[in-house]
Design a protein around this motif. Sequence first.
Motif, PDB file in Angstrom:
ATOM      1  N   THR A  58      -3.410  10.214   3.841  1.00  0.00           N
ATOM      2  CA  THR A  58      -3.760   9.045   2.629  1.00  0.00           C
ATOM      3  C   THR A  58      -3.489   7.549   3.549  1.00  0.00           C
ATOM      4  O   THR A  58      -2.766   7.681   4.532  1.00  0.00           O
ATOM      5  N   LEU A  59      -4.052   6.645   3.046  1.00  0.00           N
ATOM      6  CA  LEU A  59      -3.928   5.364   3.385  1.00  0.00           C
ATOM      7  C   LEU A  59      -3.547   4.411   2.226  1.00  0.00           C
ATOM      8  O   LEU A  59      -3.905   4.415   1.224  1.00  0.00           O
ATOM      9  N   ASN A  60      -2.425   3.662   2.615  1.00  0.00           N
ATOM     10  CA  ASN A  60      -1.850   2.598   1.683  1.00  0.00           C
ATOM     11  C   ASN A  60      -1.997   1.383   2.240  1.00  0.00           C
ATOM     12  O   ASN A  60      -1.269   1.190   3.171  1.00  0.00           O
ATOM     13  N   LEU A  61      -2.590   0.348   1.639  1.00  0.00           N
ATOM     14  CA  LEU A  61      -2.894  -1.000   1.915  1.00  0.00           C
ATOM     15  C   LEU A  61      -1.705  -1.776   1.222  1.00  0.00           C
ATOM     16  O   LEU A  61      -1.902  -1.878  -0.191  1.00  0.00           O
ATOM     17  N   ASN A  62      -0.899  -2.634   1.983  1.00  0.00           N
ATOM     18  CA  ASN A  62      -0.098  -3.554   1.171  1.00  0.00           C
ATOM     19  C   ASN A  62      -0.316  -4.754   1.946  1.00  0.00           C
ATOM     20  O   ASN A  62      -0.102  -5.137   2.937  1.00  0.00           O
ATOM     21  N   SER A  63      -1.110  -5.702   0.822  1.00  0.00           N
ATOM     22  CA  SER A  63      -1.432  -6.982   1.259  1.00  0.00           C
ATOM     23  C   SER A  63      -0.581  -8.066   0.578  1.00  0.00           C
ATOM     24  O   SER A  63      -0.992  -9.027   0.335  1.00  0.00           O
ATOM     25  N   GLU A  64       0.481  -7.812  -0.140  1.00  0.00           N
ATOM     26  CA  GLU A  64       1.305  -8.593  -0.716  1.00  0.00           C
ATOM     27  C   GLU A  64       2.115  -9.434   0.055  1.00  0.00           C
ATOM     28  O   GLU A  64       2.564 -10.663  -0.501  1.00  0.00           O
ATOM     29  N   ILE A  73      -1.330  -1.303   6.764  1.00  0.00           N
ATOM     30  CA  ILE A  73      -1.763  -0.022   6.378  1.00  0.00           C
ATOM     31  C   ILE A  73      -0.973   0.962   6.873  1.00  0.00           C
ATOM     32  O   ILE A  73      -0.617   1.223   8.077  1.00  0.00           O
ATOM     33  N   ALA A  74      -0.526   1.873   5.798  1.00  0.00           N
ATOM     34  CA  ALA A  74       0.418   2.922   6.325  1.00  0.00           C
ATOM     35  C   ALA A  74      -0.354   4.152   6.210  1.00  0.00           C
ATOM     36  O   ALA A  74      -1.275   4.586   5.044  1.00  0.00           O
ATOM     37  N   VAL A  75      -0.549   4.828   7.028  1.00  0.00           N
ATOM     38  CA  VAL A  75      -1.139   6.057   7.265  1.00  0.00           C
ATOM     39  C   VAL A  75      -0.192   7.224   7.383  1.00  0.00           C
ATOM     40  O   VAL A  75       0.659   7.275   8.066  1.00  0.00           O
ATOM     41  N   ARG A  76      -0.400   8.171   6.432  1.00  0.00           N
ATOM     42  CA  ARG A  76       0.363   9.362   6.180  1.00  0.00           C
ATOM     43  C   ARG A  76      -0.629  10.681   6.339  1.00  0.00           C
ATOM     44  O   ARG A  76      -1.760  10.687   5.763  1.00  0.00           O
ATOM     45  N   ASP A 135       0.665   1.039  10.470  1.00  0.00           N
ATOM     46  CA  ASP A 135       1.961   1.883  10.396  1.00  0.00           C
ATOM     47  C   ASP A 135       1.365   3.510  10.656  1.00  0.00           C
ATOM     48  O   ASP A 135       0.969   4.007   9.800  1.00  0.00           O
TER      49      ASP A 135
END
Length: 67
Positions: free
Chosen positions: A20-26, A32-35, A64
């Motif tokens: 899963t990829l999670n983009l936090n641009s706030e 980018i967090a990669v799990r 990450d």
Amino acid sequence: MSILEQPTRHRARVAKPIMTLNLNSEGPVPAIAVRGEVDMSTAHLIDELAAHVIARRAARLILDLSG
């Protein structure tokens, strides 16, 4: 020839995602967090997301890979 389909009583199990990829641009720096598993079949997804973030003129990018 015909195929007879039998209804089953078993529900299909939903498989966990490989990655899963999670983009936090706030914040001030996009991250980018990669799990999950990163291999030749999933690495291009990280590359495509990173290229998208960089194309938006991000000066820095946190990747990450701890998960």
